[in-house]
Structure formats: structure tokens, C-alpha cells
Design an enzyme around this catalytic site. Sequence first.
Site, PDB file in Angstrom:
ATOM      1  N   TYR A   8      44.231  39.227  28.729  1.00 15.10           N
ATOM      2  CA  TYR A   8      45.357  38.847  29.581  1.00 15.10           C
ATOM      3  C   TYR A   8      46.028  37.620  28.980  1.00 15.10           C
ATOM      4  O   TYR A   8      45.367  36.795  28.342  1.00 15.10           O
ATOM      5  CB  TYR A   8      44.889  38.480  30.991  1.00 15.10           C
ATOM      6  CG  TYR A   8      44.568  39.635  31.891  1.00 15.10           C
ATOM      7  CD1 TYR A   8      45.551  40.209  32.700  1.00 15.10           C
ATOM      8  CD2 TYR A   8      43.278  40.140  31.966  1.00 15.10           C
ATOM      9  CE1 TYR A   8      45.251  41.263  33.548  1.00 15.10           C
ATOM     10  CE2 TYR A   8      42.969  41.206  32.814  1.00 15.10           C
ATOM     11  CZ  TYR A   8      43.968  41.758  33.605  1.00 15.10           C
ATOM     12  OH  TYR A   8      43.673  42.800  34.435  1.00 15.10           O
ATOM     13  N   ASP A  45      47.917  43.081  40.154  1.00 18.40           N
ATOM     14  CA  ASP A  45      48.457  42.672  41.444  1.00 18.40           C
ATOM     15  C   ASP A  45      49.974  42.787  41.496  1.00 18.40           C
ATOM     16  O   ASP A  45      50.644  42.919  40.465  1.00 18.40           O
ATOM     17  CB  ASP A  45      48.071  41.214  41.738  1.00 18.40           C
ATOM     18  CG  ASP A  45      46.590  41.050  42.009  1.00 18.40           C
ATOM     19  OD1 ASP A  45      45.951  42.020  42.442  1.00 18.40           O
ATOM     20  OD2 ASP A  45      46.074  39.931  41.791  1.00 18.40           O
TER      21      ASP A  45
END
Length: 247
Positions: free
Chosen positions: A111, A53
Amino acid sequence: MKNIKMKIEYDGGRYLGWQRLSNSDKTIQGKIENILTNMTGTKVEIIGSGRTDSGTHAKGQIANFKTDSTMAFTDMLDYLNRYLPQDIVVKKLEEVPERFHARYNAVGKTYSYRIWNNTIPSAFERNYSYQYPDKLDIDKMNEACEKLIGTHDFIGFSSLKKSKKSTVRTIDEIKIQREGNIIRFTFTGNGFLHKMVRIIMGTLLDIGAGVMESEYIDTIFKSGVRSQAGETVPAQGLFLEEVYYTK
């Protein structure tokens, strides 16, 4: 025609995410494709392991592209890193089998998310962590992580409204490590839904601050309702660390 795998590192702070946009040149994919096209003299499209994003960073994004260029990989690497913006770096290039696909062949990802846990902000950490001033109970957050590990339907921890595709994912491991004022959360799993890590993080912070009990994780799984989970934390603390492929 060669199929070339790329390992890419980037600071996503000034970009609108990974995916190319028709109305903006401020995407990671768009910047790399433009340089590759100039370098090879033919239009090049790259395939990323997934979209990050706007504002999200990467230390180990993987992509692939196909080209007839005979340029040596060392020269390609030099060219890319000479002409790309300094906040996008290609770390490695290697030739892979023709059928390799950066997205479809990925079997897992890691992540990380960084919290600056102090009432006083940091001038240096502001672009790479989320300041959270409240005291956090690491033990309670670890209890909640135990409930998140495993195979579950994570639709309640996603920004997706409805999906024809499966929203079941497996989280293999979550680690929480404190280093001074930084608390680093690391998530490893077979895949992550849109904004899933950032919503899980908002929920874990609520639990760590005593706003929510760890048992509420079960309620979110059961209901599948996004509004019952915590807030979506800001993107600047999120890093795509690594993408995994079978040998």
C-alpha cells in the site's frame, strides 16, 4: 469452466468501497459484477484480494471469477472497459488454475499513502493525498518505522474491537520518499488489518510533527489499545499498489 484472474485499477473517490452492498450500486465489486453478468449472460460473482474502504484507490487490485464464456480475453477486456465507468479500469485478464483464489492465495500486499505537506492546499492533489500543513521530521518517522517493521500484534493500530482471528501481521518494509510537497509512504507486508495503514499513518504524522516520540510505538504494541495510536487519516491518500502471489 474457466477461472479468470483480473488486475484492476480504480479511483475510489465516489464509491463506498470494494465490497458489494445490497442497498447501493456504488461499489467497485458491484459495478464489475454487473458488467460481467451482462457480458456473459449469466450471473457472475468476483472474489477480490481484499476489501478497500470507501474513498480508497487501487492501482493493482486482484480479483478472480469463473465463467463458461468462450469470448476471447481481448474481447472481454474491450467490453469491460467500454461499459465500466471511466474511473474503474480492468488492466489485465488471464486464465489461472481452477483452485486459484484471489483472497486466500495472496501472500503479501503493498500500500502507499500520499501526504501533501504544505500550508497551501492543492486543487489537483486534493482527491489523491491528505494535506498536512505542519513541518515533518523524516528522520524521526524513519526511526518509528524501524519499530513497526517485523512481526507484531497490530490490534492497537486497527479499528477492530476484538477479533477471533489472529491480529498478528508482518511488515517487511516501509519507505518514506519526499518529492517536492508530496511525501509518499510505502508499506509492504503479508497482510493488513482494517484501517491499519491509515492508523499507522496518523501515528507517524504525530511523531513527525513532534506530538509523539517514536518510542511510543512500543507502548501501543504493549497495550494493544487503539486510542493510544494516532488518528485515522482520510482514505483519499491511500492506494493499494500491488498484491503478491507465489509462483
